[in-house]
Write a protein that holds these residues in place. Structure first.
Motif, PDB file in Angstrom:
ATOM      1  N   LYS A 155     -18.404   3.450  -4.375  1.00  0.00           N
ATOM      2  CA  LYS A 155     -17.688   3.894  -5.570  1.00  0.00           C
ATOM      3  C   LYS A 155     -16.199   3.541  -5.463  1.00  0.00           C
ATOM      4  CE  LYS A 155     -18.958   7.614  -7.646  1.00  0.00           C
ATOM      5  NZ  LYS A 155     -19.231   9.024  -8.046  1.00  0.00           N
ATOM      6  N   LEU A 156     -15.607   3.755  -4.296  1.00  0.00           N
ATOM      7  CA  LEU A 156     -14.185   3.449  -4.135  1.00  0.00           C
ATOM      8  C   LEU A 156     -13.934   1.952  -4.057  1.00  0.00           C
ATOM      9  CD1 LEU A 156     -13.113   6.281  -1.655  1.00  0.00           C
ATOM     10  CD2 LEU A 156     -12.608   6.118  -4.088  1.00  0.00           C
ATOM     11  N   SER A 157     -14.871   1.200  -3.547  1.00  0.00           N
ATOM     12  CA  SER A 157     -14.711  -0.256  -3.451  1.00  0.00           C
ATOM     13  C   SER A 157     -14.608  -0.896  -4.833  1.00  0.00           C
ATOM     14  CB  SER A 157     -15.882  -0.877  -2.685  1.00  0.00           C
ATOM     15  OG  SER A 157     -15.902  -0.436  -1.347  1.00  0.00           O
ATOM     16  N   ARG A 158     -15.203  -0.260  -5.846  1.00  0.00           N
ATOM     17  CA  ARG A 158     -15.185  -0.810  -7.196  1.00  0.00           C
ATOM     18  C   ARG A 158     -13.953  -0.372  -7.990  1.00  0.00           C
ATOM     19  NH1 ARG A 158     -20.735   0.806  -6.835  1.00  0.00           N
ATOM     20  NH2 ARG A 158     -20.251   2.712  -8.008  1.00  0.00           N
ATOM     21  N   ALA A 159     -13.193   0.567  -7.433  1.00  0.00           N
ATOM     22  CA  ALA A 159     -12.067   1.135  -8.182  1.00  0.00           C
ATOM     23  C   ALA A 159     -10.876   0.186  -8.183  1.00  0.00           C
ATOM     24  CB  ALA A 159     -11.668   2.476  -7.589  1.00  0.00           C
ATOM     25  N   TYR A 160     -10.079   0.270  -9.256  1.00  0.00           N
ATOM     26  CA  TYR A 160      -8.887  -0.568  -9.393  1.00  0.00           C
ATOM     27  C   TYR A 160      -7.756   0.005  -8.527  1.00  0.00           C
ATOM     28  CZ  TYR A 160      -4.959  -2.966 -11.611  1.00  0.00           C
ATOM     29  OH  TYR A 160      -3.838  -3.735 -11.844  1.00  0.00           O
ATOM     30  N   VAL A 216      -9.502  10.966  -6.044  1.00  0.00           N
ATOM     31  CA  VAL A 216      -9.815  12.388  -5.876  1.00  0.00           C
ATOM     32  C   VAL A 216     -10.768  12.844  -6.983  1.00  0.00           C
ATOM     33  CG1 VAL A 216      -8.856  14.717  -5.955  1.00  0.00           C
ATOM     34  CG2 VAL A 216      -7.699  12.938  -4.639  1.00  0.00           C
ATOM     35  N   GLU A 217     -10.503  12.382  -8.211  1.00  0.00           N
ATOM     36  CA  GLU A 217     -11.386  12.725  -9.339  1.00  0.00           C
ATOM     37  C   GLU A 217     -12.775  12.117  -9.167  1.00  0.00           C
ATOM     38  OE1 GLU A 217     -10.131  12.207 -13.339  1.00  0.00           O
ATOM     39  OE2 GLU A 217      -8.087  12.894 -12.936  1.00  0.00           O
ATOM     40  N   ALA A 218     -12.822  10.902  -8.610  1.00  0.00           N
ATOM     41  CA  ALA A 218     -14.093  10.173  -8.526  1.00  0.00           C
ATOM     42  C   ALA A 218     -15.015  10.717  -7.433  1.00  0.00           C
ATOM     43  CB  ALA A 218     -13.820   8.687  -8.292  1.00  0.00           C
ATOM     44  N   VAL A 219     -14.454  11.013  -6.256  1.00  0.00           N
ATOM     45  CA  VAL A 219     -15.317  11.401  -5.128  1.00  0.00           C
ATOM     46  C   VAL A 219     -15.026  12.798  -4.595  1.00  0.00           C
ATOM     47  CG1 VAL A 219     -15.608   8.986  -4.443  1.00  0.00           C
ATOM     48  CG2 VAL A 219     -13.800  10.356  -3.367  1.00  0.00           C
ATOM     49  N   GLY A 220     -13.903  13.406  -5.026  1.00  0.00           N
ATOM     50  CA  GLY A 220     -13.550  14.734  -4.536  1.00  0.00           C
ATOM     51  C   GLY A 220     -12.598  14.664  -3.350  1.00  0.00           C
ATOM     52  N   ALA A 221     -11.654  15.583  -3.322  1.00  0.00           N
ATOM     53  CA  ALA A 221     -10.642  15.590  -2.260  1.00  0.00           C
ATOM     54  C   ALA A 221     -11.262  15.788  -0.878  1.00  0.00           C
ATOM     55  CB  ALA A 221      -9.603  16.687  -2.537  1.00  0.00           C
ATOM     56  N   TYR A 237       0.826  -1.201   0.000  1.00  0.00           N
ATOM     57  CA  TYR A 237       0.000   0.000   0.000  1.00  0.00           C
ATOM     58  C   TYR A 237       0.862   1.253   0.000  1.00  0.00           C
ATOM     59  CZ  TYR A 237      -3.482  -3.467   1.218  1.00  0.00           C
ATOM     60  OH  TYR A 237      -4.270  -4.587   1.218  1.00  0.00           O
ATOM     61  N   PHE A 238       0.448   2.220  -0.785  1.00  0.00           N
ATOM     62  CA  PHE A 238       1.189   3.471  -0.958  1.00  0.00           C
ATOM     63  C   PHE A 238       0.804   4.500   0.096  1.00  0.00           C
ATOM     64  CE2 PHE A 238       0.962   7.776  -2.871  1.00  0.00           C
ATOM     65  CZ  PHE A 238       2.318   8.041  -2.990  1.00  0.00           C
ATOM     66  N   THR A 239      -0.483   4.659   0.321  1.00  0.00           N
ATOM     67  CA  THR A 239      -0.975   5.618   1.309  1.00  0.00           C
ATOM     68  C   THR A 239      -2.412   5.265   1.652  1.00  0.00           C
ATOM     69  OG1 THR A 239      -1.122   7.991   1.842  1.00  0.00           O
ATOM     70  CG2 THR A 239      -1.884   7.320  -0.348  1.00  0.00           C
ATOM     71  N   ALA A 240      -3.001   6.023   2.576  1.00  0.00           N
ATOM     72  CA  ALA A 240      -4.379   5.762   3.011  1.00  0.00           C
ATOM     73  C   ALA A 240      -5.074   7.085   3.307  1.00  0.00           C
ATOM     74  CB  ALA A 240      -4.383   4.871   4.249  1.00  0.00           C
ATOM     75  N   ARG A 241      -6.387   7.061   3.254  1.00  0.00           N
ATOM     76  CA  ARG A 241      -7.191   8.223   3.632  1.00  0.00           C
ATOM     77  C   ARG A 241      -8.449   7.733   4.358  1.00  0.00           C
ATOM     78  NH1 ARG A 241      -3.127  10.181   2.296  1.00  0.00           N
ATOM     79  NH2 ARG A 241      -2.735  11.951   0.877  1.00  0.00           N
ATOM     80  N   TRP A 242      -8.809   8.463   5.417  1.00  0.00           N
ATOM     81  CA  TRP A 242     -10.058   8.162   6.105  1.00  0.00           C
ATOM     82  C   TRP A 242     -11.235   8.578   5.229  1.00  0.00           C
ATOM     83  CZ3 TRP A 242      -9.580   5.120  10.101  1.00  0.00           C
ATOM     84  CH2 TRP A 242      -8.400   5.152  10.862  1.00  0.00           C
ATOM     85  N   LEU A 243     -12.360   7.899   5.413  1.00  0.00           N
ATOM     86  CA  LEU A 243     -13.560   8.173   4.626  1.00  0.00           C
ATOM     87  C   LEU A 243     -14.724   8.574   5.526  1.00  0.00           C
ATOM     88  CD1 LEU A 243     -13.513   5.120   2.182  1.00  0.00           C
ATOM     89  CD2 LEU A 243     -12.850   7.478   1.656  1.00  0.00           C
TER      90      LEU A 243
END
Length: 533
Positions: A488-493, A519-524, A473-479
């Protein structure tokens, strides 16, 4: 609450000074902490830190791994009283890998003591921790340490602080002599030179001869040129500290600077005398309602740290609570915000490292050590009568990741229980492994050395050897807890959504490209580097 009791609370709060020490590793923070306890009368003899010449250990470093490695890896709370002022010293880890613990602890402090190595000036970790203080707009008081060793000239130190931090530096004391020739400190406000005599290993207070400037300089072993230079500089700066902008200091725009040597105890008497007047008394904290709760309202406080197994003979867990308002009394019933139920706090303590002393009452600014009956969480609020919630403790996004499993499969329950406890303490973030099996967990930390602490504590406190393996893993972000965003993010590659042990969702990315796509898909604004709550 009657006017008399409200007045009493405010009066007691005025006597409190709650502060944290920040520095880069090896600037002498732990040594200075020990010497403040010495000068504050909390201990009779200070332990030597680097040379280990004395027979005692360091009061603030109580964990076995701290004593073995000679570093602080967890925040500790140290309480002492001097001249009618009660000091609550929050000693924090200097090593950058434990900055998450430090950053949480800074939230519980009313000001920061910034320690700088005279030879190195402002260093990377000091800059990072200063930025947190800057965001909170809390006062910064600076101690330039190790003046008994070769280093930057005093004016260079002041310039370095201003250039790197954008913080105006005002000398409050001035070193007399340099390196091995360091003999004393000049008190700019009082116009007195304190000429010191070394004490073996710095174990006791240094004897000081207090003299007018001219007489003191004549007694010091300065050559004519150095004496003239010292007089010239002092004539230029002597009005700066007296005329310091107090409002700018109170909001973190100006820092008074003290020079000295924590190892030899030079300048510490002057520093502590000035510190009691400079350090602010407790401030109010904003509640989630948007309004600050006044200091004299009914009791409230927030949990900024959990620490398990301070007593290895009892599987206990201690909650560190900053009193934010009102008066705390032993045995009182309080409501726990995240549990929504009342509990009776029957065994409150104050702390000196891992040593406990029963406490009957506490006021704004004080730090309580409470037995965790289960259910306490970092960031949780305790309150009496009027409901309140302080949403002030940030949840930091991990930067390093390892997969963990128990070496002995038969210890699977202890493995999960131990990591659950360390997660609650904030030592490590623990997640379910995306697509993993039940005997594995994913660990996330802000610093890589935290993994070593996890392994050490799991073995020492839970008798579980854990095996760690790398993950890509490169990095992580809280949701946010938003089903549409999570789906939406669960389906992303190259993107993996999982949950920590409290059910908070987090997304893991395999690469910078995957992060950019998210970031493009759900916004920063939906991806948090850190969040509260």
């Amino acid at each position: 609450m009657s006017p008399v009791s409200a007045h009493s609370i405010l009066s007691e709060a005025e006597k409190r000074r709650t502060f944290a020490i920040i520095s880069h590793p090896d600037a002498g923070k732990t040594t200075l902490t020990e010497k403040l306890l010495l000068y504050g009368g909390a201990i009779r003899e200070a332990g030597a830190v680097k040379a280990r010449k004395a027979s005692r250990g360091v009061t603030s470093d109580w964990m076995a791994i701290e004593q073995e490695r000679g570093i602080s890896v967890t925040s500790s709370v140290l309480r002492f009283e001097k001249d009618g002022i009660q000091y609550n010293l929050l000693d924090t880890p200097g090593h950058k890998d434990f900055s998450e613990d430090t950053l949480r602890t800074l939230v519980a402090a009313d000001c920061a003591l910034m320690v700088i190595d005279v030879a190195k000036g402002v260093e990377e970790q000091t800059e990072k921790l200063y930025q947190v203080c800057k965001l909170r707009r809390i006062p910064i008081i600076t101690f330039v340490n190790k003046c008994d060793r070769p280093g930057l000239a005093p004016l260079e130190v002041l310039s370095d602080i201003e250039n790197k931090l954008g913080l105006r530096a005002v000398a409050a004391t001035w070193p007399i002599g340099y390196g091995q020739g360091f003999e004393g400190v000049y008190d700019i406000r009082a116009g007195e030179l304190h000429r010191y005599a070394k004490v073996e290993h710095g174990a006791r207070r240094a004897d000081a001869e207090i003299l007018p400037l001219a007489e003191g300089l004549a007694k010091c072993h300065l050559n004519a040129s150095d004496r003239a230079d010292t007089e010239d500089v002092l004539s230029l700066i002597e009005g700066d500290f007296v005329g310091m902008d107090r409002e700018a200091f109170a909001t973190g725009g100006v820092t008074p600077v003290f020079f000295g040597s924590a190892l030899n105890n030079f300048g510490l008497d002057l520093f502590l005398e000035h510190f009691r007047h400079l350090a602010p008394s407790p401030r109010t904290y904003p509640a989630d309602s948007g309004q600050a709760r006044a200091l004299d309202e009914p009791f409230s406080g927030f949990i900024f740290k959990l620490q398990a197994n301070m007593n290895p003979d009892h599987r206990d867990c201690t909650a560190f609570v900053r009193v934010a308002s009102g008066v705390f009394r032993k045995g009182m019933e309080v409501t726990v915000s995240n549990l929504g139920k009342k509990i009776k706090l029957a065994t409150p303590h104050s702390l000196m490292g891992d040593e406990r002393a029963a406490i009957e009452t506490a006021y704004p600014g004080d730090i309580l050590a409470l037995f965790n009956p289960g259910g306490f969480r970092i960031g949780g609020t305790l309150y009496e009568k009027q409901p309140v919630r302080y949403d002030v403790i940030p949840l930091f996004s991990p930067e390093h990741f390892m997969k963990a499993q128990a070496k002995d499969p038969m210890k699977r329950k202890a493995f999960r229980d131990g990591l659950q406890q360390l997660s609650e303490e904030g030592v490590v973030h623990v997640f379910e492994v995306p697509g993993g099996v039940g005997n594995e967990l994913l660990l996330g930390t802000v610093g890589a050395l935290q993994f070593e602490v996890v392994q050490h504590r799991m073995a020492a406190e839970y008798n579980v050897q854990i095996l760690l393996s790398g993950v890509p893993y490169f990095t992580a972000r809280w949701l946010p807890k938003d089903d549409a965003v999570i789906a939406k993010l669960s389906r992303a590659y190259s993107t993996h959504v999982t949950y920590d042990m409290d059910g908070n969702p987090i997304v893991l990315f395999d690469s910078q490209y995957a992060l950019n796509q998210a970031v493009e898909a759900v916004g920063a604004q939906q991806l948090y580097v850190y969040k509260t709550g």
